[in-house]
Design an enzyme around this catalytic site. Structure first.
Site, PDB file in Angstrom:
ATOM      1  N   THR A 141      35.055 -17.442  48.373  1.00 41.09           N
ATOM      2  CA  THR A 141      36.503 -17.611  48.193  1.00 41.09           C
ATOM      3  C   THR A 141      36.922 -17.586  46.721  1.00 41.09           C
ATOM      4  OG1 THR A 141      36.306 -20.023  48.173  1.00 41.09           O
ATOM      5  CG2 THR A 141      36.758 -18.974  50.294  1.00 41.09           C
ATOM      6  N   ASP A 142      35.976 -17.911  45.815  1.00 39.20           N
ATOM      7  CA  ASP A 142      36.399 -18.119  44.420  1.00 39.20           C
ATOM      8  C   ASP A 142      36.996 -16.874  43.770  1.00 39.20           C
ATOM      9  OD1 ASP A 142      35.676 -20.738  44.601  1.00 39.20           O
ATOM     10  OD2 ASP A 142      33.722 -20.500  43.639  1.00 39.20           O
ATOM     11  N   SER A 144      30.358 -15.779  44.826  1.00 41.39           N
ATOM     12  CA  SER A 144      31.337 -14.798  44.320  1.00 41.39           C
ATOM     13  C   SER A 144      31.706 -15.034  42.864  1.00 41.39           C
ATOM     14  CB  SER A 144      32.580 -14.757  45.207  1.00 41.39           C
ATOM     15  OG  SER A 144      33.440 -15.822  44.944  1.00 41.39           O
ATOM     16  N   THR A 157      30.290 -19.072  50.346  1.00 39.67           N
ATOM     17  CA  THR A 157      29.998 -20.311  51.089  1.00 39.67           C
ATOM     18  C   THR A 157      29.676 -20.037  52.546  1.00 39.67           C
ATOM     19  OG1 THR A 157      31.389 -21.629  49.648  1.00 39.67           O
ATOM     20  CG2 THR A 157      31.016 -22.506  51.835  1.00 39.67           C
TER      21      THR A 157
HETATM   22  N1  ASP Z   1      31.456 -20.580  45.142  1.00 42.82           N
HETATM   23  C1  ASP Z   1      31.742 -20.011  46.438  1.00 42.82           C
HETATM   24  C2  ASP Z   1      31.934 -18.517  46.261  1.00 42.82           C
HETATM   25  O1  ASP Z   1      32.976 -18.103  45.827  1.00 42.82           O
HETATM   26  C3  ASP Z   1      32.933 -20.646  47.061  1.00 42.82           C
HETATM   27  C4  ASP Z   1      33.295 -20.172  48.430  1.00 42.82           C
HETATM   28  O2  ASP Z   1      32.838 -19.178  48.953  1.00 42.82           O
HETATM   29  O3  ASP Z   1      34.136 -20.867  49.080  1.00 42.82           O
HETATM   30  O4  ASP Z   1      31.035 -17.755  46.524  1.00 42.82           O
END
Ligand code: ASP
Length: 334
Positions: free
Chosen positions: A85-86, A54, A12
Site C-alpha cells: 500500500t505504501d 513496496s 503486506t
Molecule cells: N510496507 C508495506 C508495503 O507497502 C505496507 C503495505 O503493503 O500495506 O509493501
C-alpha cells in the site's frame, strides 16, 4: 467465464511475520488458497513479477509491469495486481500513463494486514478486486481498496494503519462494493469503446524530484535539486507561491533553471482542491514572468509520474508543456 491474470509484486498482503518485522514471502498461489470463492468468479492465472515491500518499488518496476501487461494483454480479460500500500498510489499513477485508454481493467489492490492473520482486510480487498475486474464497467487503471474503486490518477494513501487506507483526491469514487454488490457511480465510456486499442509505453525518465517548501527553507536546496534532476515539482503552501523576500532568491533560482531548460511545476501540499497561482502576489508574479507549469487539481503522485512519462519521450519544453496540460485518465480537469 472471464480470464484474469493476477500479477504479484509483494506488500503486506503477501507478508509473513519475521523476527525483524513483516516481509513479503507468500506466492500468489498461496494467497489464492485463502479465498477459494474467487474461483467462482473467473479463471485466474498467476504471474509473480517480484515479492518486495513496496518501499522498494521504482520506475523500473513500473516499466516491467507495463511490459508484462502488454505481453499478456490479448490473452486475458483483465488484470489484478497485488501491491504494497505504501507506494500503491504512485504505481497506479505511473500505470495510468504507461497504459492509456485500456478497455480492459487493470486493478491494483493490497492490504493493511497480512492475509494469514485473523483480522485482515486482505481477503475482502482481493475478492472485491476480482469481482470488479470481471465487471463490464471496469476499464483502465484503478485501485480497489476497502470497498472503494478509485481512479489510478486520483488515489492517495491517507491512513497509515486503518483499513480505509486510500482516498480519491479532487475526484469522486468511481464505484463502491458493499457486501459483494458493485454499485457503479461513474461509467467511463469514451475513448474506451469496444474494439478500442490501448496505447502502451515503457520508457520513463526517473530524473524528477519533489521539493517540499517549509517556512524559512533555503533556496540552495532547490538549486541543488535542479542540478540533479531534469524536472522538479515544488510542493508549496495553499494555492501556490514562493517566498519573495530578497534574501530567499527563489525567483532567481527558478528563472535561471528554466532558462537552462529545466522543467518546474508548482503544486500544493494541501490535500484537497489544488493550486491557483494567480490568487496571491507570491504566486502570480512568478507565473506571469517565467514559464513555470502548474498542477491545478492534479495530485502530486500523478504529477511526478506524468513528468517521468513525458520526459521519457521528449525534452522540448513546449512539447512537455502541451503533454503536461493534456488530460489523461481524468488526471487534470481544472
Ligand atoms: N510496507 C508495506 C508495503 O507497502 C505496507 C503495505 O503493503 O500495506 O509493501
Amino acid at each position: 467465464m472471464k480470464k484474469i491474470l493476477m500479477i504479484g509484486t509483494g506488500g503486506t498482503i503477501a507478508s509473513k511475520s519475521t523476527p525483524s518485522g513483516l516481509h513479503p514471502q507468500l506466492t500468489l498461489d498461496e494467497i489464492l488458497e485463502y479465498i477459494p470463492a474467487i474461483s467462482q468468479l473467473c479463471e485466474v492465472d498467476t504471474y509473480q513479477l517480484c515479492n518486495i515491500d513496496s518501499t522498494n518499488v521504482s520506475p523500473e518496476i513500473w516499466s516491467s509491469l507495463a511490459k508484462t501487461i502488454r505481453e499478456h494483454y490479448y490473452s486475458y480479460d483483465g488484470f489484478v495486481i497485488c501491491h504494497g500500500t505504501d507506494t500503491m498510489a504512485y504505481t497506479a499513477a505511473a500505470l495510468s500513463y504507461l497504459i492509456q485508454n485500456s478497455p480492459r481493467p487493470i486493478i491494483i489492490t493490497g492490504a493493511q494486514r497480512p492475509i494469514n492473520v485473523e483480522v485482515t482486510d486482505s481477503k475482502t480487498n482481493l475478492y472485491d478486486s476480482f469481482l470488479y475486474a470481471v465487471s463490464d464497467q471496469a476499464v483502465g487503471v484503478q485501485i480497489v481498496f476497502n470497498g472503494k474503486v478509485i481512479l489510478g490518477t486520483r488515489a492517495r494513501k491517507t491512513y497509515s494503519k486503518s483499513f480505509q487506507a486510500f482516498s480519491s483526491i479532487n475526484y469522486p469514487y468511481l464505484a463502491v462494493i458493499q457486501d459483494g454488490h458493485l454499485i457503479q457511480y461513474i461509467t467511463r465510456k469514451t475513448p474506451y469503446g469496444l474494439g478500442s486499442e490501448p496505447a502502451f509505453y515503457e520508457k520513463l525518465n526517473p530524473k524528477v524530484g519533489l521539493f517540499k517548501l517549509t517556512p524559512g527553507v533555503d533556496s540552495d536546496v532547490l538549486a541543488f535539486m535542479l542540478e540533479k534532476y531534469d524536472a522538479v515539482v515544488i510542493e508549496s503552501f495553499g494555492v501556490g507561491g514562493i517566498p519573495t523576500l530578497p534574501r530567499y532568491r527563489y525567483y532567481e533560482v527558478i528563472k535561471e533553471a528554466i532558462d537552462r531548460g529545466k522543467i518546474i511545476v508548482m503544486t500544493t501540499q494541501v490535500p484537497n482542491e489544488g493550486s491557483d497561482m494567480t490568487v496571491y502576489q507570491v504566486g502570480n508574479e512568478l507565473k506571469s514572468k517565467v514559464n513555470i507549469l502548474e498542477a491545478y487539481d492534479m495530485i502530486t503522485e500523478a504529477v511526478l509520474c506524468k513528468l517521468m512519462w513525458i520526459l521519457g519521450q521528449t525534452s522540448d519544453p513546449e512539447e512537455v508543456k502541451r503533454l503536461f496540460y493534456t488530460t489523461i485518465s481524468n488526471d487534470i480537469l481544472y
